[in-house]
Design an enzyme around this catalytic site. Structure first.
Site, PDB file in Angstrom:
ATOM      1  N   PRO A 296       2.662 124.883  21.409  1.00  0.00           N
ATOM      2  CA  PRO A 296       2.322 124.512  20.038  1.00  0.00           C
ATOM      3  C   PRO A 296       3.422 123.680  19.387  1.00  0.00           C
ATOM      4  O   PRO A 296       4.608 123.891  19.625  1.00  0.00           O
ATOM      5  CB  PRO A 296       2.209 125.868  19.335  1.00  0.00           C
ATOM      6  N   GLY A 297       3.024 122.726  18.591  1.00  0.00           N
ATOM      7  CA  GLY A 297       3.987 121.960  17.795  1.00  0.00           C
ATOM      8  C   GLY A 297       3.637 122.111  16.325  1.00  0.00           C
ATOM      9  O   GLY A 297       4.292 122.808  15.559  1.00  0.00           O
ATOM     10  N   ARG A 298       2.504 121.510  15.974  1.00  0.00           N
ATOM     11  CA  ARG A 298       2.076 121.462  14.577  1.00  0.00           C
ATOM     12  C   ARG A 298       2.008 122.845  13.908  1.00  0.00           C
ATOM     13  O   ARG A 298       2.500 123.032  12.799  1.00  0.00           O
ATOM     14  CB  ARG A 298       0.671 120.833  14.529  1.00  0.00           C
ATOM     15  N   TYR A 338      -3.904 108.177  10.494  1.00  0.00           N
ATOM     16  CA  TYR A 338      -5.115 108.951  10.834  1.00  0.00           C
ATOM     17  C   TYR A 338      -6.006 109.204   9.621  1.00  0.00           C
ATOM     18  O   TYR A 338      -6.941 110.008   9.705  1.00  0.00           O
ATOM     19  CB  TYR A 338      -4.744 110.320  11.440  1.00  0.00           C
ATOM     20  N   CYS A 364       4.776  96.774   2.797  1.00  0.00           N
ATOM     21  CA  CYS A 364       3.843  95.665   2.549  1.00  0.00           C
ATOM     22  C   CYS A 364       2.576  95.772   3.387  1.00  0.00           C
ATOM     23  O   CYS A 364       2.281  94.906   4.211  1.00  0.00           O
ATOM     24  CB  CYS A 364       4.553  94.350   2.809  1.00  0.00           C
ATOM     25  N   GLU A 365       1.883  96.871   3.217  1.00  0.00           N
ATOM     26  CA  GLU A 365       0.593  97.056   3.892  1.00  0.00           C
ATOM     27  C   GLU A 365      -0.277  97.907   2.994  1.00  0.00           C
ATOM     28  O   GLU A 365       0.211  98.877   2.394  1.00  0.00           O
ATOM     29  CB  GLU A 365       0.764  97.855   5.204  1.00  0.00           C
ATOM     30  N   TYR A 393       5.109 115.939  12.961  1.00  0.00           N
ATOM     31  CA  TYR A 393       4.747 114.534  13.100  1.00  0.00           C
ATOM     32  C   TYR A 393       5.059 113.755  11.823  1.00  0.00           C
ATOM     33  O   TYR A 393       4.330 112.862  11.415  1.00  0.00           O
ATOM     34  CB  TYR A 393       3.272 114.395  13.514  1.00  0.00           C
TER      35      TYR A 393
HETATM   36  N1  LLP Z   1       1.308 119.527  24.554  1.00  0.00           N
HETATM   37  C1  LLP Z   1       0.959 118.265  24.821  1.00  0.00           C
HETATM   38  C2  LLP Z   1       0.836 117.873  26.237  1.00  0.00           C
HETATM   39  C3  LLP Z   1       0.717 117.355  23.778  1.00  0.00           C
HETATM   40  O1  LLP Z   1       0.352 116.107  24.068  1.00  0.00           O
HETATM   41  C4  LLP Z   1       0.843 117.789  22.442  1.00  0.00           C
HETATM   42  C5  LLP Z   1       0.615 116.862  21.340  1.00  0.00           C
HETATM   43  C6  LLP Z   1       1.237 119.125  22.198  1.00  0.00           C
HETATM   44  C7  LLP Z   1       1.452 119.975  23.276  1.00  0.00           C
HETATM   45  C8  LLP Z   1       1.420 119.675  20.818  1.00  0.00           C
HETATM   46  O2  LLP Z   1       0.217 119.707  20.137  1.00  0.00           O
HETATM   47  P1  LLP Z   1       0.130 120.402  18.688  1.00  0.00           P
HETATM   48  O3  LLP Z   1       0.269 121.903  18.859  1.00  0.00           O
HETATM   49  O4  LLP Z   1       1.204 119.852  17.844  1.00  0.00           O
HETATM   50  O5  LLP Z   1      -1.229 120.028  18.199  1.00  0.00           O
HETATM   51  N2  LLP Z   1       0.841 112.444  15.848  1.00  0.00           N
HETATM   52  C9  LLP Z   1      -0.381 113.205  15.786  1.00  0.00           C
HETATM   53  C10 LLP Z   1      -0.385 114.345  16.759  1.00  0.00           C
HETATM   54  C11 LLP Z   1      -0.163 113.904  18.189  1.00  0.00           C
HETATM   55  C12 LLP Z   1      -0.190 115.042  19.163  1.00  0.00           C
HETATM   56  C13 LLP Z   1       0.245 114.596  20.512  1.00  0.00           C
HETATM   57  N3  LLP Z   1       0.323 115.615  21.495  1.00  0.00           N
HETATM   58  C14 LLP Z   1      -0.604 113.715  14.359  1.00  0.00           C
HETATM   59  O6  LLP Z   1       0.245 113.478  13.486  1.00  0.00           O
HETATM   60  O7  LLP Z   1      -1.642 114.311  14.085  1.00  0.00           O
END
Ligand code: LLP
Length: 425
Positions: A296-298, A338, A364-365, A393
């Site tokens: 998890p990231g987000r 997005y 400037c967009e 992100y």
């Molecule tokens: N694992 C892999 C292989 C991934 O590609 C990603 C995210 C994650 C884990 C983490 O996913 P999360 O739990 O954060 O959903 N920039 C975009 C999000 C791009 C996500 C890319 N991959 C945004 O701001 O919505």
């Protein structure tokens, strides 16, 4: 009176935007805008909640490998490492950051479709050895095997499986369909497993599957995990883990809010757990050491961050009332990239009547816009506002576009101190 906001730690107290019990104007009103403000307590609480939910739902030996791409600030990664996080990394830079933040190498998974030989070599030759390369193509596995042979090592790999499902999310961040560049389809995995020569210097650890990000509906997740479990059984090869990726979403907008009584984290864990128990544990096809990895990231870091910006001026033009702020899409790009919704919260709540407002930056967009035609309290020059839920992100996608400086990053500690934790500045 305390007015609660969806981000539970954030609220208005006496009309002042307050985080935990710290009024933001007092804590950060003197700092140079724009900047990110992170909350240590919220970050660690999110991480602990994630772990606790996995355990509560009987996930075997869960390991939470935080996805550094969401936010790789060294201080935040160190805090998570200290709390027991592993790491999901996708570049040599993230590998270095994970190691320097004291994530144990044997808790690092290396994902990504475009690993270079130099990156593979670094991860292969690290003393401790990483937990696994999540391999995304046949030629990548061939290269890893060749480099492992060169160094006289055995590389640990998981195959990233493309389960051919449709994740319900923005098309730019959906990754598990067969038209996407990610992972290996079943046919290719079957072919790879038969290439005996390849496996001399490579140890098969299991499968990984990541179908997309910002998922609030877990039907596709369930299907993907089910297919991955069934494939593991079919492969007839000892395996040690299933990595179910990241993806758990955050309810940024009122329309994304979970219905009353629904806990999305628990629902997500429940779906993962149910499939693993039904298809792997009940039929007794797993080894003693079998574990489940998450990336998890987000869900760990989004709510732990605010993007703070100041009003430069306002402008009425045609039908629009613009609030022009000093932060831009180079600092925080999700709304322009997005069309994402993020709450806009003024530091001070006033009794001025709300009006339809478009909040824009100096870039400037026309895409440089944080909210379009949103009903907001009128803002005046030099007043501060917070763009909410921007810990994930946000900084990690910021750039120098228009030759602007990168935003600073500050940490609000549990004792109410504000520390400068900026990097790259
Ligand atoms: N694992 C892999 C292989 C991934 O590609 C990603 C995210 C994650 C884990 C983490 O996913 P999360 O739990 O954060 O959903 N920039 C975009 C999000 C791009 C996500 C890319 N991959 C945004 O701001 O919505």
């Amino acid at each position: 009176m305390k007015e609660l906001l969806p981000n539970s730690e954030l609220h208005y107290l006496k009309n002042t935007l307050t985080w935990g019990n710290i009024p933001l104007s007092k804590a950060s009103g003197q700092l140079q805008t724009p900047f990110y403000l992170y909350n240590e307590q919220v970050l660690l609480d999110n991480f602990k909640r994630f772990q606790a939910s996995a355990l509560k739902n009987n996930i075997p030996k869960p390991l939470v490998c935080y996805a550094l791409k969401a936010n790789a600030n060294p201080r935040l990664v160190s805090l998570l490492a200290k709390a027991g996080a592993g790491a999901d990394i996708v570049s040599g830079g993230e590998f270095k950051r994970a190691i320097s933040s004291r994530v144990p190498a044997h808790h690092i998974v290396f994902s990504g479709v475009g690993k270079t030989q130099a990156e593979i070599d670094t991860a292969l030759t690290t003393d401790d050895g990483i937990l696994a390369f999540n391999v995304e193509s046949i030629s990548e596995l061939e290269l890893i095997a060749q480099r492992a042979k060169h160094f006289g090592k055995k590389a640990k790999v998981a195959l990233r499986y493309n389960p051919e499902v449709h994740a319900m999310t923005h098309k730019h961040i959906s990754t598990g369909h067969r038209t996407h560049k990610f992972g290996l389809i079943k046919k290719d995995i079957m072919t790879l497993m038969k290439k005996k020569a390849l496996w001399k210097n490579v140890q098969f650890q299991g499968l990984s599957v990541h179908i997309g990000s910002q998922l609030l509906d877990f039907q596709a997740t369930g299907k993907a995990v089910e297919r991955a479990c069934k494939l593991l059984r079919e492969l007839d090869h000892p395996f040690h883990f299933l990595d179910v990726g990241g993806g758990l979403g955050v309810d940024y907008s009122p329309t994304e809010r979970a219905p009353k009584g629904v806990d999305r984290l628990d629902d997500y864990m429940n779906i993962v757990s149910e499939n693993i128990h039904r298809h792997l544990i009940k039929p007794k096809v797993v080894e003693e050491d079998f574990r489940v990895l998450f990336e998890p990231g987000r869900s760990i870091v989004a709510r732990a961050g605010l993007f703070i910006t100041k009003v430069l001026r306002t402008k009425d033009s045609g039908a629009n009332h613009f609030v022009i702020v000093d932060g831009g899409m180079n600092d925080f790009g999700r709304t322009s990239l997005y069309g994402a919704y993020h709450e806009i919260l003024p530091f001070k709540k006033t009794t001025r009547p709300v009006r339809k407002t478009t909040v824009v930056g100096p870039i400037c967009e026309t895409a440089d816009c944080f909210a379009s035609g949103r009903k907001l309290l009128p803002m005046k020059e030099n007043e501060f506002l917070a763009v909410a839920d921007t810990g994930a992100y946000g900084f990690s996608m910021s750039s120098h576009y228009n030759l602007r400086n990168l935003p600073k990053e500050y940490l609000l500690t549990p004792s109410g101190d504000i520390q400068d934790i900026s990097h790259f500045s």
